[in-house]
Design a protein around this motif. Structure first.
Motif, PDB file in Angstrom:
ATOM      1  N   LYS A   2      -8.863 -30.467  14.045  1.00 17.02           N
ATOM      2  CA  LYS A   2      -9.692 -31.231  14.975  1.00 17.02           C
ATOM      3  C   LYS A   2      -9.776 -32.680  14.511  1.00 17.02           C
ATOM      4  CE  LYS A   2     -12.067 -28.050  17.518  1.00 17.02           C
ATOM      5  NZ  LYS A   2     -12.089 -28.073  18.936  1.00 17.02           N
ATOM      6  N   SER A  71     -17.553 -24.970  14.585  1.00 22.24           N
ATOM      7  CA  SER A  71     -17.487 -23.576  14.113  1.00 22.24           C
ATOM      8  C   SER A  71     -16.063 -23.031  14.071  1.00 22.24           C
ATOM      9  CB  SER A  71     -18.367 -22.676  14.981  1.00 22.24           C
ATOM     10  OG  SER A  71     -17.915 -22.709  16.317  1.00 22.24           O
ATOM     11  N   ASP A  72     -15.130 -23.637  14.789  1.00 21.52           N
ATOM     12  CA  ASP A  72     -13.746 -23.159  14.752  1.00 21.52           C
ATOM     13  C   ASP A  72     -12.880 -23.923  13.742  1.00 21.52           C
ATOM     14  OD1 ASP A  72     -13.683 -25.550  16.158  1.00 21.52           O
ATOM     15  OD2 ASP A  72     -12.319 -24.826  17.712  1.00 21.52           O
ATOM     16  N   HIS A  73     -13.487 -24.789  12.958  1.00 23.09           N
ATOM     17  CA  HIS A  73     -12.779 -25.579  11.942  1.00 23.09           C
ATOM     18  C   HIS A  73     -12.607 -24.737  10.684  1.00 23.09           C
ATOM     19  CE1 HIS A  73     -12.030 -28.753   9.019  1.00 23.09           C
ATOM     20  NE2 HIS A  73     -11.792 -29.577  10.041  1.00 23.09           N
ATOM     21  N   TYR A  76     -15.506 -24.746   8.153  1.00 26.52           N
ATOM     22  CA  TYR A  76     -16.849 -24.371   8.613  1.00 26.52           C
ATOM     23  C   TYR A  76     -17.450 -23.349   7.670  1.00 26.52           C
ATOM     24  CZ  TYR A  76     -20.564 -22.556  11.551  1.00 26.52           C
ATOM     25  OH  TYR A  76     -21.785 -22.163  12.028  1.00 26.52           O
TER      26      TYR A  76
END
Length: 126
Positions: A2, A71-73, A76
């Protein structure tokens, strides 16, 4: 991976930032990344925004910008606190990172912020 929040670019206008560690975790004034996010959202005077999936919280009174990975990193949960610090007649940015993910992902997000800081400093010298 991201994109990093645009506000991070805007706040990295001084000297190099450094991630500090104390026994593997940085004391950000909160017991966990989740507690920091919750506490900062509830703190009067802070301003929260979403930038490229990242939660960014500005605490103008403390001259601090907090960035929380999505949260999708892979890193996280992680909180990155950046503070403007006086350094003689100049200002510098102190960066502290609390990463509760696996070490490889944590190292990668710190390296990404350090690269970003270097790019911003290079751009300012031109």
């Amino acid at each position: 991976m991201k994109a990093l929040p645009a506000l991070v670019v805007a706040t990295a206008l001084a000297s190099p930032a450094a991630a500090s560690e104390e026994g593997g975790q940085v004391d950000l004034g909160y017991p966990s990344v989740a507690a920091a996010l919750e506490g900062l959202r509830a703190k009067p005077g802070t301003r929260s925004s979403m930038q490229s999936g990242w939660t960014v919280i500005e605490d103008s009174a403390a001259l601090t910008v907090w960035s929380f990975v999505p949260s999708d990193h892979p890193a996280y949960p992680t909180a990155i606190r950046r503070r403007v610090m006086p350094e003689g007649d100049n200002l510098s940015i102190q960066m502290d990172v609390r990463c509760e993910a696996e070490k490889t992902a944590c190292d990668a997000v710190v390296a990404e912020f350090e690269r970003l800081n270097g790019k911003v400093r290079d751009d300012l010298k031109r």
